[in-house]
Design a protein around this motif. Structure first.
Motif, mmCIF file in Angstrom:
data_model
loop_
_atom_site.group_PDB
_atom_site.id
_atom_site.type_symbol
_atom_site.label_atom_id
_atom_site.label_comp_id
_atom_site.label_asym_id
_atom_site.label_seq_id
_atom_site.Cartn_x
_atom_site.Cartn_y
_atom_site.Cartn_z
ATOM 1 N N LYS A 161 8.854 3.796 9.149
ATOM 2 C CA LYS A 161 7.597 3.881 8.576
ATOM 3 C C LYS A 161 7.491 3.534 7.012
ATOM 4 O O LYS A 161 6.426 3.047 6.595
ATOM 5 C CB LYS A 161 6.669 5.239 8.873
ATOM 6 C CG LYS A 161 6.810 5.531 10.214
ATOM 7 C CD LYS A 161 5.591 4.631 10.778
ATOM 8 C CE LYS A 161 5.491 4.844 12.500
ATOM 9 N NZ LYS A 161 5.002 6.201 12.689
ATOM 10 N N PHE A 162 8.580 3.925 6.355
ATOM 11 C CA PHE A 162 8.681 3.592 4.919
ATOM 12 C C PHE A 162 9.557 2.452 4.433
ATOM 13 O O PHE A 162 9.935 2.659 3.040
ATOM 14 C CB PHE A 162 8.794 5.137 3.966
ATOM 15 C CG PHE A 162 7.969 6.244 4.430
ATOM 16 C CD1 PHE A 162 6.562 6.037 4.575
ATOM 17 C CD2 PHE A 162 8.392 7.543 4.548
ATOM 18 C CE1 PHE A 162 5.670 7.062 4.851
ATOM 19 C CE2 PHE A 162 7.447 8.342 4.928
ATOM 20 C CZ PHE A 162 6.288 8.362 4.902
ATOM 21 N N SER A 163 10.078 1.976 5.206
ATOM 22 C CA SER A 163 10.903 0.819 4.871
ATOM 23 C C SER A 163 10.218 -0.288 4.109
ATOM 24 O O SER A 163 8.947 -0.737 4.353
ATOM 25 C CB SER A 163 11.565 0.171 6.279
ATOM 26 O OG SER A 163 12.262 1.304 6.800
ATOM 27 N N VAL A 201 -1.929 6.767 0.490
ATOM 28 C CA VAL A 201 -0.438 6.470 0.010
ATOM 29 C C VAL A 201 0.291 7.199 0.672
ATOM 30 O O VAL A 201 0.912 8.145 0.046
ATOM 31 C CB VAL A 201 -0.402 6.433 -1.520
ATOM 32 C CG1 VAL A 201 0.997 5.893 -1.968
ATOM 33 C CG2 VAL A 201 -1.638 5.903 -2.432
ATOM 34 N N PRO A 202 0.990 6.976 1.928
ATOM 35 C CA PRO A 202 1.194 7.857 2.900
ATOM 36 C C PRO A 202 3.017 8.302 2.500
ATOM 37 O O PRO A 202 3.556 9.026 3.014
ATOM 38 C CB PRO A 202 1.123 7.268 4.225
ATOM 39 C CG PRO A 202 0.870 5.859 3.789
ATOM 40 C CD PRO A 202 0.229 5.884 2.677
ATOM 41 N N ASN A 203 3.470 7.542 1.607
ATOM 42 C CA ASN A 203 4.725 7.690 1.169
ATOM 43 C C ASN A 203 4.917 8.654 0.111
ATOM 44 O O ASN A 203 6.047 9.011 -0.419
ATOM 45 C CB ASN A 203 5.798 6.509 0.907
ATOM 46 C CG ASN A 203 5.369 5.877 -0.187
ATOM 47 O OD1 ASN A 203 4.201 5.809 -0.457
ATOM 48 N ND2 ASN A 203 6.381 5.067 -0.684
ATOM 49 N N LYS A 259 0.947 -1.201 -0.030
ATOM 50 C CA LYS A 259 -0.179 0.061 -0.013
ATOM 51 C C LYS A 259 0.875 1.225 0.065
ATOM 52 O O LYS A 259 0.401 2.259 0.432
ATOM 53 C CB LYS A 259 -0.987 0.182 1.208
ATOM 54 C CG LYS A 259 -2.141 -1.062 1.101
ATOM 55 C CD LYS A 259 -3.157 -1.062 2.184
ATOM 56 C CE LYS A 259 -4.149 -1.875 2.035
ATOM 57 N NZ LYS A 259 -3.654 -3.354 1.795
ATOM 58 N N LYS A 260 1.928 1.144 -0.870
ATOM 59 C CA LYS A 260 2.777 2.300 -0.681
ATOM 60 C C LYS A 260 3.469 2.444 -2.321
ATOM 61 O O LYS A 260 3.240 1.559 -3.157
ATOM 62 C CB LYS A 260 3.948 1.976 -0.119
ATOM 63 C CG LYS A 260 3.787 2.158 1.599
ATOM 64 C CD LYS A 260 5.223 2.068 2.371
ATOM 65 C CE LYS A 260 4.831 2.286 3.778
ATOM 66 N NZ LYS A 260 4.219 0.959 4.369
ATOM 67 N N ALA A 261 3.609 3.581 -2.548
ATOM 68 C CA ALA A 261 4.273 3.853 -3.831
ATOM 69 C C ALA A 261 5.739 3.308 -3.844
ATOM 70 O O ALA A 261 6.533 3.343 -2.877
ATOM 71 C CB ALA A 261 4.402 5.481 -3.949
ATOM 72 N N GLU A 294 11.537 12.362 9.216
ATOM 73 C CA GLU A 294 11.405 11.534 10.462
ATOM 74 C C GLU A 294 10.674 10.216 10.212
ATOM 75 O O GLU A 294 10.849 9.325 11.376
ATOM 76 C CB GLU A 294 10.300 12.645 11.405
ATOM 77 C CG GLU A 294 11.278 14.001 11.861
ATOM 78 C CD GLU A 294 10.238 14.946 12.520
ATOM 79 O OE1 GLU A 294 9.006 14.501 12.436
ATOM 80 O OE2 GLU A 294 10.849 16.119 12.750
ATOM 81 N N GLN A 295 9.692 10.340 9.499
ATOM 82 C CA GLN A 295 9.102 9.133 9.262
ATOM 83 C C GLN A 295 9.842 7.831 8.637
ATOM 84 O O GLN A 295 9.894 6.726 9.247
ATOM 85 C CB GLN A 295 7.914 9.341 8.076
ATOM 86 C CG GLN A 295 6.792 10.241 8.955
ATOM 87 C CD GLN A 295 5.856 9.579 9.810
ATOM 88 O OE1 GLN A 295 5.196 8.583 9.726
ATOM 89 N NE2 GLN A 295 5.909 10.208 10.933
ATOM 90 N N LEU A 296 10.596 7.934 7.770
ATOM 91 C CA LEU A 296 11.611 7.111 7.411
ATOM 92 C C LEU A 296 12.522 6.778 8.209
ATOM 93 O O LEU A 296 12.953 5.435 8.769
ATOM 94 C CB LEU A 296 12.473 8.051 5.953
ATOM 95 C CG LEU A 296 13.491 6.969 5.448
ATOM 96 C CD1 LEU A 296 12.743 5.699 4.768
ATOM 97 C CD2 LEU A 296 14.229 7.836 4.549
ATOM 98 N N LYS A 297 13.118 7.765 9.101
ATOM 99 C CA LYS A 297 13.995 7.219 10.205
ATOM 100 C C LYS A 297 13.389 6.268 11.388
ATOM 101 O O LYS A 297 13.934 5.310 11.728
ATOM 102 C CB LYS A 297 14.708 8.487 10.978
ATOM 103 C CG LYS A 297 15.633 8.416 12.056
ATOM 104 C CD LYS A 297 16.057 9.655 12.637
ATOM 105 C CE LYS A 297 17.019 9.234 13.833
ATOM 106 N NZ LYS A 297 17.587 10.623 14.605
ATOM 107 N N ALA A 298 11.977 6.535 11.376
ATOM 108 C CA ALA A 298 11.188 5.899 12.416
ATOM 109 C C ALA A 298 10.897 4.504 11.719
ATOM 110 O O ALA A 298 10.192 3.627 12.324
ATOM 111 C CB ALA A 298 10.048 6.571 12.843
#
Length: 567
Positions: free
Chosen positions: A565-567, A523-525, A275-277, A559-563
């Protein structure tokens, strides 16, 4: 380039928003691919007309008949393109679109985009703007307020350099200002007369403009404004803010940016399982090669209408009507600002006074209508501001018989009389049926569907336009100016070059496309941070707001990537 490489982020577009996204993401350590559909423009090196004089052009800068055919839409704005700046505007024959209703789409496809040719007027929104939709039940409510964006306005203003005067107005919040440019003698007297003769809050101030005016300030290689007023050609001094002189070099200095021009992004790829780009599909503008690039985060900053077009083309089994478009809001609520109307007048006296340099700025009259019961107007919602200037005209206009010999030489050395002119910029409401779609039949030369515009002024806009003309005539007459006359030239939405909307920000995916952090709800990323995310238009120039939201969103994404969330 290795198409199997997965970047931390992809930024689509290099204009006002794209430059800021590139800077913020790379400075946060993200390996970032920046894609631009047009050719490379290097600061200073690729400003071919930056030092030209009017006599360097056979038609004094006017386009030839042949060029007017190539730039038939771009030329609707009159001042652009001209011979000295046409290379920073699109050839309309090569980049067509469909006008179901007239829409004046002014574009610049090159690295830097329209940051090279923007008007540089830089004003903050206020809570009056962010709250209007909710109070009046128009469109959708903004999920943010001024306090959420104020720190990012601070950051952007301090970085780009905005000169201006603090006023203490609720409708036009003060910022972090460079020293203000000066009003000339006629403008100063107009300011005093307005303050004395009106008690409804209207006032005159110098425009707030993205020009460095403090010679002691440090702006990483940029110098102060030289008052040449050749800004649209590209400023070799870096006196005004552009992506090319400021944010893109900052991103490059990090070592984390890969910049690829001539890259036409036409689709965002979506993975239904995550569910991501996953990346973007690109056509090379020079070779027609089809390429895919992958990333964990996508920033869409292609300019408002182009970004909407990319989202509409990003179809999948999950999103048959465009990426994130379960609400059918995508492409709706297209807005601009009123333009091409105002007033002119002659000014008597002051013939012993002149001014120094060619100030690349004018005076500003902030919004003063529909702010409270005292300033309420019947017949329309929201408000407008004015931008204008007073100047001494060309000598020849005051001479019936041009003369010859000594008399002619003496006349040439004398400037003409003073005149003053003002243009109104008014708010445009976000109507759902003002929309852009993909043409089912018309394609561009790369085989991509052309955008089709069905956008128009409505009753609220027409009534506001009448008041824009009426109020400035009242102000000119109160100031004692002569031969006062209003004007309104033929125009359509788009000609203000502040087109916005189409992927509006809102509280949920049922009525909007992006959330309070500029993420596509579903699509949050994917982040949309150019004018496409705007849910209303205010009446002030919007670029400062785009930059503030972009900086905020880029920091959120990092911040989201570091956490994880987008991995």
């Amino acid at each position: 380039m290795n198409q199997n490489e997965i970047f931390d982020a992809i930024v689509v577009g290099t204009g006002i928003s794209g430059g800021w996204a590139a800077k913020e993401l790379t400075e946060k350590g993200l390996k970032t691919l920046v894609l631009e559909r047009g050719p490379m423009v290097k600061h200073i090196e690729d400003y071919p007309t930056m030092n030209d004089d009017p006599w360097d052009y056979p038609l004094k800068g006017e386009l030839s008949k042949e060029d007017k055919k190539k730039y038939h839409v771009q030329h609707r704005v009159n001042w652009a393109p001209r011979e000295d700046v046409k290379h920073f505007f699109v050839n309309d024959l090569e980049h067509p679109y469909v006008e179901t209703k007239r829409f004046d789409w002014i574009r610049g496809y090159q690295v830097g985009g329209r940051s090279l040719t923007w008007g540089r007027q830089s004003y903050r929104w206020s809570d009056i703007d962010f709250e209007a939709n909710k109070k009046e039940a128009i469109g959708v409510d903004w999920p943010v307020r001024y306090k959420d964006i104020a720190p990012w306005y601070d950051k952007v203003e301090e970085y780009i350099g905005v000169s201006g005067e603090a006023l203490g107005l609720d409708v036009l919040p003060d910022g972090k200002f460079q020293p203000a440019m000066k009003l000339n003698c006629v403008e100063e007297d107009f300011k005093k007369t307005t303050a004395a003769k009106f008690d409804d809050g209207r006032l005159i101030t110098i425009g707030r403009t993205a020009h460095i005016t403090d010679p002691n300030a440090s702006f990483e290689g940029r110098g102060t404004c030289q008052n040449r007023d050749r800004c649209w050609r590209g400023c070799p001094f870096g006196g005004y803010f552009s992506s090319n002189s400021s944010t893109l070099p900052a991103a490059e200095r990090t070592g984390n940016m890969t910049l690829r021009p001539n890259s036409i992004v036409h689709e965002i790829m979506y993975d239904d399982a995550t569910k991501k780009a996953t990346g973007v599909r690109v056509i090379d503008a020079e070779t027609n090669e089809k390429i895919e690039f992958k990333a964990k985060i996508i920033f869409l900053c292609a300019s408002a209408m182009a970004s909407v077009g990319i989202l509409l083309q990003s179809k999948s089994e999950r999103f048959p009507n465009g990426l994130g478009n379960d609400s059918d809001a995508l492409g709706r609520g297209i807005m601009d600002h009123h333009y091409k109307l105002g007033a002119t007048a002659k000014v008597e006296g002051y013939l012993d006074k002149y001014y120094k340099g060619r100030r690349a700025n004018g005076f500003y009259i902030p919004r003063f209508v529909n702010l409270n019961e005292k300033t309420k107007r019947e017949g329309y919602l929201r408000g407008f501001g004015y931008q204008g200037t007073a100047s001494r005209g060309d000598w020849s206009k005051e001479i019936g018989e041009l003369g010859y010999g000594k008399d002619l030489k003496d006349s040439v050395l004398k400037p003409g009389r003073w005149t003053i002119g003002v243009t109104g910029f008014g708010e445009f409401l976000p109507y759902d049926d003002n929309r852009v779609t993909l043409s089912p039949t018309e394609k561009d030369k790369w085989g991509l569907p052309q955008l089709a515009f069905d956008v128009e002024f409505k009753e609220n806009e027409y009534k506001m336009r009448e008041d824009i003309k009426k109020e400035i005539v009242t102000m000119f007459e109160a100031a004692g100016f002569k031969d006062v006359s209003s004007y309104e030239e033929s125009s359509g939405p788009g000609l203000g070059i502040h087109e916005m909307g189409g992927a509006r920000m809102g509280h949920n995916a049922k009525t909007s496309i992006v959330n309070k952090n500029n993420q596509v709800h579903l699509v949050p990323n994917v982040y949309v941070t150019d004018g496409a995310f705007m849910s209303s238009s205010s009446c002030v120039n919007p670029s400062l707001t785009y930059m503030a939201f972009t900086a905020r969103a880029a920091n959120h994404a990092a911040e989201q990537l570091k956490a994880g969330k987008f991995s």
